[in-house]
Design a protein around this motif. Structure first.
Motif, PDB file in Angstrom:
ATOM      1  N   SER A  58       9.217   5.642   5.163  1.00 52.90           N
ATOM      2  CA  SER A  58       9.445   4.758   4.024  1.00 52.90           C
ATOM      3  C   SER A  58       9.889   5.554   2.802  1.00 52.90           C
ATOM      4  O   SER A  58      10.803   5.140   2.075  1.00 52.90           O
ATOM      5  N   MET A  59       9.274   6.708   2.569  1.00 52.53           N
ATOM      6  CA  MET A  59       9.662   7.555   1.447  1.00 52.53           C
ATOM      7  C   MET A  59      11.084   8.065   1.619  1.00 52.53           C
ATOM      8  O   MET A  59      11.867   8.149   0.656  1.00 52.53           O
ATOM      9  N   SER A  60      11.440   8.403   2.838  1.00 51.12           N
ATOM     10  CA  SER A  60      12.785   8.894   3.117  1.00 51.12           C
ATOM     11  C   SER A  60      13.838   7.815   2.860  1.00 51.12           C
ATOM     12  O   SER A  60      14.889   8.074   2.273  1.00 51.12           O
ATOM     13  N   GLN A  61      13.537   6.587   3.276  1.00 58.21           N
ATOM     14  CA  GLN A  61      14.475   5.489   3.090  1.00 58.21           C
ATOM     15  C   GLN A  61      14.621   5.099   1.625  1.00 58.21           C
ATOM     16  O   GLN A  61      15.662   4.577   1.214  1.00 58.21           O
ATOM     17  N   SER A  62      13.596   5.354   0.831  1.00 55.68           N
ATOM     18  CA  SER A  62      13.653   4.986  -0.580  1.00 55.68           C
ATOM     19  C   SER A  62      14.547   5.926  -1.378  1.00 55.68           C
ATOM     20  O   SER A  62      14.950   5.609  -2.501  1.00 55.68           O
ATOM     21  N   ALA A  76       0.830  -1.204   0.000  1.00 55.92           N
ATOM     22  CA  ALA A  76       0.000   0.000   0.000  1.00 55.92           C
ATOM     23  C   ALA A  76       0.866   1.256   0.000  1.00 55.92           C
ATOM     24  O   ALA A  76       0.561   2.239  -0.690  1.00 55.92           O
ATOM     25  N   VAL A  77       1.954   1.227   0.764  1.00 55.36           N
ATOM     26  CA  VAL A  77       2.880   2.360   0.781  1.00 55.36           C
ATOM     27  C   VAL A  77       3.440   2.598  -0.608  1.00 55.36           C
ATOM     28  O   VAL A  77       3.461   3.731  -1.113  1.00 55.36           O
ATOM     29  N   ASP A  78       3.892   1.525  -1.267  1.00 54.16           N
ATOM     30  CA  ASP A  78       4.474   1.647  -2.607  1.00 54.16           C
ATOM     31  C   ASP A  78       3.447   2.139  -3.623  1.00 54.16           C
ATOM     32  O   ASP A  78       3.747   2.981  -4.481  1.00 54.16           O
ATOM     33  N   SER A 109      16.114  16.840   4.380  1.00 54.24           N
ATOM     34  CA  SER A 109      17.227  17.393   3.620  1.00 54.24           C
ATOM     35  C   SER A 109      16.779  17.691   2.199  1.00 54.24           C
ATOM     36  O   SER A 109      15.669  17.320   1.786  1.00 54.24           O
ATOM     37  N   GLN A 110      17.622  18.342   1.421  1.00 53.94           N
ATOM     38  CA  GLN A 110      17.307  18.634   0.035  1.00 53.94           C
ATOM     39  C   GLN A 110      17.190  17.360  -0.797  1.00 53.94           C
ATOM     40  O   GLN A 110      16.587  17.359  -1.863  1.00 53.94           O
ATOM     41  N   GLN A 111      17.762  16.263  -0.300  1.00 58.35           N
ATOM     42  CA  GLN A 111      17.679  14.985  -1.005  1.00 58.35           C
ATOM     43  C   GLN A 111      16.441  14.187  -0.626  1.00 58.35           C
ATOM     44  O   GLN A 111      16.202  13.107  -1.154  1.00 58.35           O
ATOM     45  N   GLY A 112      15.641  14.707   0.300  1.00 61.41           N
ATOM     46  CA  GLY A 112      14.414  14.031   0.684  1.00 61.41           C
ATOM     47  C   GLY A 112      14.539  13.134   1.886  1.00 61.41           C
ATOM     48  O   GLY A 112      13.617  12.378   2.199  1.00 61.41           O
ATOM     49  N   HIS A 113      15.671  13.185   2.583  1.00 58.97           N
ATOM     50  CA  HIS A 113      15.868  12.343   3.757  1.00 58.97           C
ATOM     51  C   HIS A 113      15.391  13.038   5.025  1.00 58.97           C
ATOM     52  O   HIS A 113      15.492  14.267   5.136  1.00 58.97           O
TER      53      HIS A 113
END
Length: 243
Positions: A134-138, A75-77, A186-190
């Motif tokens: 999850s989005m951050s880890q991806s 569902a997250v994906d 961060s600017q990279q989405g983390h």
């Protein structure tokens, strides 16, 4: 609201035909009033569809049970790859829209979660954090330190709940305070860090809840932390602190 004795047939209006079938977005309903909203939510609830949109607002009904597959990694994906409105209403759709808007608008985003005791506000917060983590880890290049930051934020919730949550007649894990969670990306989405701030908007509310420490209403308990301390204290410690 009319008193029962004053309700007559001339005050009853026929339901619009388009409102007889449940819709995913109630802003599209022909008649938007309390009865139509409640009927729509009820019809969807019977089919385990606990989320319904009202434009950009997400209405959620607590199912008080586990719904298989509703919050798993698939569902997250799925929701991470679609824009708001392309898939059925879901809290992950709101979380994904906020995450994407960080980069589209280059501005901070905020999600306001509101509801009565037992509505599921605490669980909704956890689900939002799960999706954002999850989005951050991806994102590429997160690294071990990145995973550590996210784990610390996720695992801090039960600790904070122990000091601020208590059993009430409505909810076994009721938050007795307002809470503001701030995440830094961060600017990279983390996720780089975050903080949790207790927000007591009404001072009288804060004063009332302090009485829970010394006296609880029938069927209710003190804050969780006191029972955790009792469970972990030795016999000598209990005697020393008169527990």
């Amino acid at each position: 609201m009319y008193p029962r004795s004053a309700l007559t047939m001339d005050l009853v209006l026929p339901m619009h035909q388009n409102n007889r079938e449940a819709v995913e977005d109630m802003s599209l309903m022909s008649d938007l009033h309390e009865a139509a909203i409640m009927l729509n939510l009820y019809q969807r609830y019977k089919d385990d569809k606990i989320y319904t949109n009202i434009g950009s607002i997400l209405a959620s009904v607590n199912p008080y049970k586990q719904i298989l597959g509703l919050y798993d990694e698939r569902a997250v994906d799925l929701y991470s790859r679609h824009q708001l409105g392309e898939l059925p209403p879901h809290i992950f759709a709101i979380a994904n829209e906020c995450y994407r808007c960080l980069w589209k608008r280059r501005d901070s985003q905020c999600v306001l979660i509101s509801g009565e005791s037992g509505a599921g506000k605490t669980e909704s917060t956890k689900l939002l954090l799960k999706f954002l983590s999850s989005m951050s880890q991806s994102c590429a290049g997160g690294g071990d330190n990145q995973t550590h930051v996210e784990a610390a934020i996720m695992e801090s919730s039960p600790i904070l709940e122990a000091f601020g949550n208590a059993k009430t007649v409505y909810n076994n894990n009721s938050s007795r305070f307002g809470k503001f969670i701030q995440l830094h990306f961060s600017q990279q989405g983390h996720i780089q860090g975050g903080r949790v701030v207790d927000c007591i908007l009404l001072h009288i509310y804060n004063l009332l809840e302090k009485t829970r420490v010394t006296r609880q209403s029938p069927g209710e308990r003190n804050y969780h932390i006191f029972y955790a301390l009792l469970a972990g204290a030795s016999k000598e410690e209990r005697g020393k602190f008169q527990m």
